[in-house]
Design a protein around this motif. Structure first.
Motif, PDB file in Angstrom:
ATOM      1  N   HIS A   5     108.643  92.941 -66.371  1.00 43.59           N
ATOM      2  CA  HIS A   5     107.703  92.592 -65.316  1.00 43.59           C
ATOM      3  C   HIS A   5     106.716  91.547 -65.837  1.00 43.59           C
ATOM      4  O   HIS A   5     105.628  91.872 -66.296  1.00 43.59           O
ATOM      5  CB  HIS A   5     106.955  93.847 -64.846  1.00 43.59           C
ATOM      6  CG  HIS A   5     107.802  94.743 -63.993  1.00 43.59           C
ATOM      7  ND1 HIS A   5     107.308  95.867 -63.384  1.00 43.59           N
ATOM      8  CD2 HIS A   5     109.102  94.667 -63.640  1.00 43.59           C
ATOM      9  CE1 HIS A   5     108.274  96.460 -62.689  1.00 43.59           C
ATOM     10  NE2 HIS A   5     109.370  95.746 -62.847  1.00 43.59           N
ATOM     11  N   ASN A   6     107.102  90.274 -65.754  1.00 41.96           N
ATOM     12  CA  ASN A   6     106.246  89.222 -66.272  1.00 41.96           C
ATOM     13  C   ASN A   6     105.090  88.883 -65.345  1.00 41.96           C
ATOM     14  O   ASN A   6     104.223  88.087 -65.693  1.00 41.96           O
ATOM     15  CB  ASN A   6     107.071  87.955 -66.539  1.00 41.96           C
ATOM     16  CG  ASN A   6     107.859  88.069 -67.837  1.00 41.96           C
ATOM     17  OD1 ASN A   6     107.366  88.638 -68.795  1.00 41.96           O
ATOM     18  ND2 ASN A   6     109.067  87.542 -67.855  1.00 41.96           N
ATOM     19  N   ASP A   7     105.076  89.455 -64.137  1.00 47.20           N
ATOM     20  CA  ASP A   7     104.004  89.141 -63.194  1.00 47.20           C
ATOM     21  C   ASP A   7     102.881  90.166 -63.221  1.00 47.20           C
ATOM     22  O   ASP A   7     101.954  90.112 -62.413  1.00 47.20           O
ATOM     23  CB  ASP A   7     104.573  89.032 -61.773  1.00 47.20           C
ATOM     24  CG  ASP A   7     105.251  90.328 -61.327  1.00 47.20           C
ATOM     25  OD1 ASP A   7     105.569  91.166 -62.192  1.00 47.20           O
ATOM     26  OD2 ASP A   7     105.466  90.478 -60.110  1.00 47.20           O
ATOM     27  N   GLU A   8     102.929  91.134 -64.148  1.00 43.89           N
ATOM     28  CA  GLU A   8     101.898  92.162 -64.201  1.00 43.89           C
ATOM     29  C   GLU A   8     100.556  91.571 -64.641  1.00 43.89           C
ATOM     30  O   GLU A   8     100.490  90.722 -65.515  1.00 43.89           O
ATOM     31  CB  GLU A   8     102.317  93.284 -65.160  1.00 43.89           C
ATOM     32  CG  GLU A   8     103.479  94.111 -64.636  1.00 43.89           C
ATOM     33  CD  GLU A   8     103.861  95.250 -65.558  1.00 43.89           C
ATOM     34  OE1 GLU A   8     103.807  96.407 -65.135  1.00 43.89           O
ATOM     35  OE2 GLU A   8     104.193  94.950 -66.715  1.00 43.89           O
ATOM     36  N   LYS A   9      99.502  92.045 -64.007  1.00 46.48           N
ATOM     37  CA  LYS A   9      98.154  91.563 -64.302  1.00 46.48           C
ATOM     38  C   LYS A   9      97.634  92.174 -65.597  1.00 46.48           C
ATOM     39  O   LYS A   9      97.795  93.365 -65.851  1.00 46.48           O
ATOM     40  CB  LYS A   9      97.216  91.916 -63.143  1.00 46.48           C
ATOM     41  CG  LYS A   9      95.779  91.445 -63.334  1.00 46.48           C
ATOM     42  CD  LYS A   9      94.935  91.824 -62.119  1.00 46.48           C
ATOM     43  CE  LYS A   9      93.480  91.395 -62.300  1.00 46.48           C
ATOM     44  NZ  LYS A   9      92.661  91.716 -61.110  1.00 46.48           N
ATOM     45  N   ARG A  35      96.670  84.196 -68.197  1.00 47.39           N
ATOM     46  CA  ARG A  35      97.236  83.591 -66.997  1.00 47.39           C
ATOM     47  C   ARG A  35      96.180  83.563 -65.890  1.00 47.39           C
ATOM     48  O   ARG A  35      95.141  84.202 -65.993  1.00 47.39           O
ATOM     49  CB  ARG A  35      98.456  84.386 -66.523  1.00 47.39           C
ATOM     50  CG  ARG A  35      99.616  84.371 -67.491  1.00 47.39           C
ATOM     51  CD  ARG A  35     100.761  85.192 -66.960  1.00 47.39           C
ATOM     52  NE  ARG A  35     101.894  85.214 -67.880  1.00 47.39           N
ATOM     53  CZ  ARG A  35     103.012  85.906 -67.674  1.00 47.39           C
ATOM     54  NH1 ARG A  35     103.123  86.660 -66.578  1.00 47.39           N
ATOM     55  NH2 ARG A  35     104.001  85.866 -68.543  1.00 47.39           N
ATOM     56  N   GLN A  37      96.203  84.913 -62.966  1.00 44.93           N
ATOM     57  CA  GLN A  37      95.977  86.177 -62.256  1.00 44.93           C
ATOM     58  C   GLN A  37      95.305  87.242 -63.116  1.00 44.93           C
ATOM     59  O   GLN A  37      94.955  88.314 -62.637  1.00 44.93           O
ATOM     60  CB  GLN A  37      97.301  86.733 -61.703  1.00 44.93           C
ATOM     61  CG  GLN A  37      98.201  87.402 -62.740  1.00 44.93           C
ATOM     62  CD  GLN A  37      99.218  86.452 -63.343  1.00 44.93           C
ATOM     63  OE1 GLN A  37      98.980  85.239 -63.385  1.00 44.93           O
ATOM     64  NE2 GLN A  37     100.359  86.984 -63.759  1.00 44.93           N
ATOM     65  N   ASP A  38      95.128  86.941 -64.411  1.00 44.99           N
ATOM     66  CA  ASP A  38      94.540  87.920 -65.326  1.00 44.99           C
ATOM     67  C   ASP A  38      93.017  87.968 -65.175  1.00 44.99           C
ATOM     68  O   ASP A  38      92.410  87.121 -64.507  1.00 44.99           O
ATOM     69  CB  ASP A  38      94.901  87.575 -66.772  1.00 44.99           C
ATOM     70  CG  ASP A  38      96.393  87.661 -67.034  1.00 44.99           C
ATOM     71  OD1 ASP A  38      97.084  88.356 -66.275  1.00 44.99           O
ATOM     72  OD2 ASP A  38      96.862  87.015 -67.998  1.00 44.99           O
ATOM     73  N   GLU A 104     101.125  86.072 -74.313  1.00 52.55           N
ATOM     74  CA  GLU A 104     102.511  85.836 -73.896  1.00 52.55           C
ATOM     75  C   GLU A 104     103.486  86.477 -74.875  1.00 52.55           C
ATOM     76  O   GLU A 104     104.524  87.015 -74.479  1.00 52.55           O
ATOM     77  CB  GLU A 104     102.789  84.332 -73.779  1.00 52.55           C
ATOM     78  CG  GLU A 104     102.078  83.662 -72.621  1.00 52.55           C
ATOM     79  CD  GLU A 104     102.390  84.315 -71.286  1.00 52.55           C
ATOM     80  OE1 GLU A 104     103.570  84.583 -71.003  1.00 52.55           O
ATOM     81  OE2 GLU A 104     101.438  84.573 -70.515  1.00 52.55           O
TER      82      GLU A 104
END
Length: 334
Positions: A5-9, A35, A37-38, A104
């Motif tokens: 899940h690379n889109d997790e905050k 990122r 969204q972080d 990352e």
């Protein structure tokens, strides 16, 4: 195969107390590694310098600034956890930095089955010179995946690799942390105690080769500050370690017995050297020897001969002799 899940905050928590000389560089390094969204949660622990002013000068929308009455680093981290809205959690100290690829590197393999990913660190001075790094230990571990019982069974290998005692250099799944919080009563070993509690909730812990965390060593503060409660704090710290090992694997493994003997023996000898002139040093040492894991001191054969002699002497009622001898040796050295 588990999904990544690379889109997790990600929520990054920085506790800050009187960090005016380092907080700006810390923030810049963290923002560069995050990122869009972080979120970055900075908890000001009642600073009396310009820490708050410097933080407020940053207009990046990813920054959340939380203020609290001075309550200590554990309370600040707990406050950060309470305010964290991310699926993943990372901690950074206000006087440290991270490389631009730090997060990352850690989140890249964060599958649905992994609860913590751990990377190495570099100890650097203010000039950026690397004083120490545990990157070679991580290269030996490779991308190793373990469970809590495997850490317990080989606890002191991980301990000496420098992967257990800090909360920085790690990325936690928030659900694995759950309601676990830093113990406000602990003044040392609070990171390790927190990790051991979280490990109990983990399905999988993964080690990641690399050392993207930069731990700054303040060479101006090389003098140790003696704490009169240090003996008690060391006993509490090792009590947590002993409880973790006992719960997940026990002491049937000779390597665990030898590891505990070596580590506890080193700890006692270091305490004697630092506190030999304290009035209550004798009673503190006697209390340490009464701890149930002191039985494994007989496995401390890997220690240098001088330390083994000290341990033999104090276990044969010669604490006073040892304290006087170490004190005299320190005076001659100075």
């Amino acid at each position: 195969m588990a999904n990544v899940h690379n889109d997790e905050k990600l929520s990054v928590v920085i506790p800050a107390y009187n960090a005016q000389h380092s907080i700006e560089r810390c923030i810049k390094s963290v923002l560069k590694a995050m990122r869009e969204q972080d979120e970055l949660i900075i908890v000001n622990d009642g600073s009396t310098d310009h820490t708050a002013d410097i933080v407020k000068m940053n207009s990046d929308r990813r920054i959340s600034f939380v203020e609290q009455v001075n309550s200590g680093v554990s309370a600040a981290r707990n406050n950060g956890l309470e305010n964290a809205g991310g699926d993943l959690i990372a901690f950074v100290d206000a006087d440290d930095m991270v490389r631009s690829d730090a997060f990352e590197l850690l989140r890249a393999g964060f599958t649905t089955q992994v609860d913590i990913r751990i990377s190495g660190y570099q100890m650097v001075n203010e000039e950026g010179t690397v004083l120490y790094s545990n990157i070679h230990q991580f290269e030996k571990l490779g991308c190793k995946k373990v469970e809590a019982n495997e850490i317990a069974a080989d606890y002191f290998t991980f301990f000496y690799a420098g992967v257990l005692n800090s909360c920085w250099g790690k990325m936690y799944r928030k659900t694995a942390i759950g309601q676990t919080r830093f113990n406000l009563k602990l003044k040392m070993g609070e990171d390790a105690s927190f990790n051991l509690q979280v490990f109990k909730n983990c399905r999988c812990i993964e080690f990641v080769p690399g050392a993207p965390y930069l731990y700054f060593q303040d060479e101006k503060q090389s003098t140790k500050k003696l704490n009169p409660e240090m003996g008690k704090m060391l006993c509490k710290h090792f009590s947590d370690i002993d409880a973790f090992i006992s719960e997940f694997c026990g002491y049937n493994n000779k390597a665990v017995c030898e590891g505990m003997g070596k580590c506890w023996g080193n700890t006692i000898c270091d305490y004697i050297y630092d506190y030999c002139d304290n009035a209550d040093a004798k009673s503190q040492i006697q209390s340490m020897l009464r701890m149930q894991w002191s039985r494994y001191l007989r496995y401390s054969k890997e220690l240098p001969l001088k330390k083994r002699c000290i341990l033999w002497a104090i276990s044969h009622n010669m604490v006073d002799v040892v304290l006087r001898g170490i004190s005299a040796a320190k005076q001659l050295k100075n």
